[in-house]
Design an enzyme around this catalytic site. Structure first.
Site, short mmCIF file in Angstrom:
data_model
loop_
_atom_site.label_atom_id
_atom_site.label_comp_id
_atom_site.label_asym_id
_atom_site.label_seq_id
_atom_site.Cartn_x
_atom_site.Cartn_y
_atom_site.Cartn_z
N GLY A 10 1.22 -1.32 -0.07
CA GLY A 10 -0.25 -0.09 -0.22
C GLY A 10 0.56 1.75 -0.04
N GLY A 13 -0.04 4.88 -0.68
CA GLY A 13 -1.39 5.48 0.56
C GLY A 13 -0.74 6.72 0.74
N ASP A 35 2.00 -2.33 -4.85
CA ASP A 35 0.87 -1.83 -4.78
C ASP A 35 -0.68 -1.80 -5.92
OD1 ASP A 35 -0.44 1.77 -2.85
OD2 ASP A 35 -1.17 1.30 -4.29
N ARG A 37 -1.62 0.50 -7.89
CA ARG A 37 -1.20 1.90 -8.64
C ARG A 37 0.08 1.95 -8.55
NH1 ARG A 37 -6.19 2.58 -6.91
NH2 ARG A 37 -5.83 3.09 -5.05
N ILE A 55 -2.08 -7.66 -3.12
CA ILE A 55 -1.50 -8.63 -1.84
C ILE A 55 -2.53 -9.78 -2.15
CG2 ILE A 55 -0.88 -6.83 -0.48
CD1 ILE A 55 -3.31 -6.02 0.73
N TYR A 154 -14.55 -2.52 7.49
CA TYR A 154 -13.47 -2.16 8.23
C TYR A 154 -12.68 -1.75 9.58
CZ TYR A 154 -9.48 0.77 8.56
OH TYR A 154 -8.16 2.01 8.76
N LYS A 158 -9.53 -4.92 10.72
CA LYS A 158 -8.59 -4.30 11.96
C LYS A 158 -9.27 -4.87 12.95
CE LYS A 158 -7.36 -1.48 9.24
NZ LYS A 158 -5.68 -1.35 8.37
#
Ligand code: AKB
Length: 341
Positions: A10, A13, A35, A37, A55, A154, A158
Site C-alpha cells: 500500500g 497511500g 501497490d 497502482r 496483495i 473495516y 482491523k
C-alpha cells in the site's frame, strides 16, 4: 543470493508517501514496494524496486519472497471504512485475506532466513464501537482492551487482523512437532484519524478534517459530513510515520502489548473549522451531516488512552493541535497549492 530489503505494501497511500521518504533518509536497506497502482515519481525515486500488483496475488508474493530477504514489513494496504461499507466483501478480501497473505509471507521469510520478521500493522480507532453518544461522552479516553465491538466491516477487519497477527507471533501451528511461532514479530498501532498537508485521503470516515482543510487551501467550499460537535482523535501524518518507525525500532523485550493506541489531539469538527478559518479567513465551510457516516463516527471514541505506547516505546507526538496547524499543516499546505499547476 537474495537481496536484503524492507517491504511496504500500500506504498502509494497516504502513510506510505511519508514513510518511504523518511525510511529512505534513515535506512541503507533497499525499499521494495507493492501497490495496485504505480507510485508517484518522487516516491518511486526513493525505492529500489516497485511491484505493481495486488496483495491478493500469492504468486507475486512468492516472487518477492524468492528475490528478497525481508526482515521488516510495513503492511499498509487496506480499503478504508467508508469505502468498505459499499463493498464489504471486497473489503474483507483486501483487509483480511490480504493481511493473511502478508503474515504468511513474513512467516516464510522468517523460516527462510532464521530471524523474526518485524511486521508493522496499522490498525485503527475503527476497531472500537461505542454503543451511543452518552457512553462516548462518559468514557472519554478508551484503553486498547475496552469497547472493542466495531460496527463497520473495516473495523471488524482491523480487529480480527490484530488477533491474526498475535496468532502468527505467538501460536502459529501450535500443534506441529517443531515450534514454528516467533518468526513474525507482529507490532500494531491503532491510529486515530490522520491529517496530512501533502495528501488527501479517500474512502475514510475521518476524512472530514483533512477534506475541510484541503478544500479551504484551494479556495473551494466544503460541506462537512458530520455535526459540529463530533469529536474523534487525530494526529499529524509526520507523527504517524514517526510512530511506525519508533515502534519498528523498539527492543522486543520492552513491548508488553501487541496493540498500542496512539493519539495526539481530539478536536471537535467545529474546533477544526475554527482553526481552518483562522488560516484561510475566506473559506466557506458549512455543516451538512450525512446521518449514515455520522453514525459510524459516533461509534468511534472521543479520544484514546495511549499511555502504554508512551511507557513501552517512548511514543511522544511532536504536534499538538495548535502546533500541528501553525507549524505543519498551514505552511506546508499553502506551499503545496501555491506550487500546484
Ligand atoms: C477511516 O476513516 O477509515 C480511517 C481510519 C479512522 O482508520 N481514516
Amino acid at each position: 543470493m537474495r537481496t536484503a530489503a524492507i517491504l511496504i505494501t500500500g506504498a502509494g497511500g497516504e502513510i506510505g508517501h511519508g514513510l518511504i521518504e523518511r525510511l529512505a533518509q534513515q535506512s541503507e536497506k533497499p525499499i521494495v514496494t507493492l501497490d495496485v497502482r504505480p507510485l508517484e515519481a518522487e516516491v518511486a525515486r526513493c525505492t529500489s524496486q516497485e511491484f505493481v500488483g495486488s496483495i491478493l496475488d500469492r504468486s507475486l508474493l512468492d516472487r518477492i519472497l524468492a528475490e528478497f530477504e525481508v526482515d521488516l514489513v510495513f503492511h499498509l494496504a487496506a480499503l478504508l471504512s467508508t469505502r468498505s461499507e459499499f463493498t464489504p466483501v471486497a473489503a474483507h478480501e483486501v483487509n483480511v485475506d490480504g493481511t493473511l497473505n502478508l503474515l504468511e509471507f513474513a512467516q516464510r521469510q522468517g523460516e527462510s532466513h532464521g530471524k523474526p520478521v518485524v511486521f508493522l500493522y496499522p490498525s485503527s480507532i475503527a476497531a472500537y464501537g461505542l454503543p451511543d453518544l452518552d457512553t462516548k461522552a462518559r468514557v472519554g479516553k478508551v484503553k486498547e482492551n475496552e469497547w472493542t465491538k466495531p460496527t463497520t466491516m473495516y473495523g471488524c477487519n482491523k480487529l480480527y487482523c490484530e488477533h491474526l497477527g498475535r496468532y502468527y507471533a505467538k501460536r502459529y501451528k501450535q500443534l506441529a512437532a517443531e515450534p514454528l511461532a516467533g518468526k513474525v514479530d507482529f507490532r500494531c498501532l491503532r491510529f486515530p484519524g490522520l491529517i496530512s498537508a501533502v495528501t488527501v485521503p479517500s474512502g475514510g470516515t475521518s476524512d472530514f478534517a483533512p477534506e475541510m482543510l484541503h478544500a479551504a487551501a484551494q479556495g473551494k467550499p466544503y460541506a462537512c459530513f458530520v455535526r459540529p460537535d463530533t469529536r474523534i482523535p487525530f494526529m499529524a501524518m509526520p507523527d504517524a510515520v514517526e510512530a511506525l518507525l519508533r515502534l519498528a525500532a523498539a527492543p522486543r523485550l520492552s513491548l508488553n502489548h501487541t496493540v498500542y493506541n496512539v493519539g495526539a489531539f481530539a478536536p471537535s469538527a467545529q474546533e477544526i473549522r475554527e482553526l481552518v478559518l483562522a488560516a484561510f479567513p475566506n473559506a466557506e465551510i458549512s455543516f451538512a451531516p450525512d446521518h449514515k457516516r455520522q453514525g459510524i463516527v459516533d461509534t468511534w471514541p472521543a479520544d484514546v488512552d495511549d499511555s502504554a505506547a508512551r511507557a513501552d516505546w517512548g511514543y511522544a507526538p511532536a504536534y499538538d493541535l495548535e502546533r500541528c496547524f501553525a507549524e505543519y499543516l498551514v505552511p506546508t499546505i499553502k506551499q503545496r497549492y501555491a506550487q500546484a499547476p
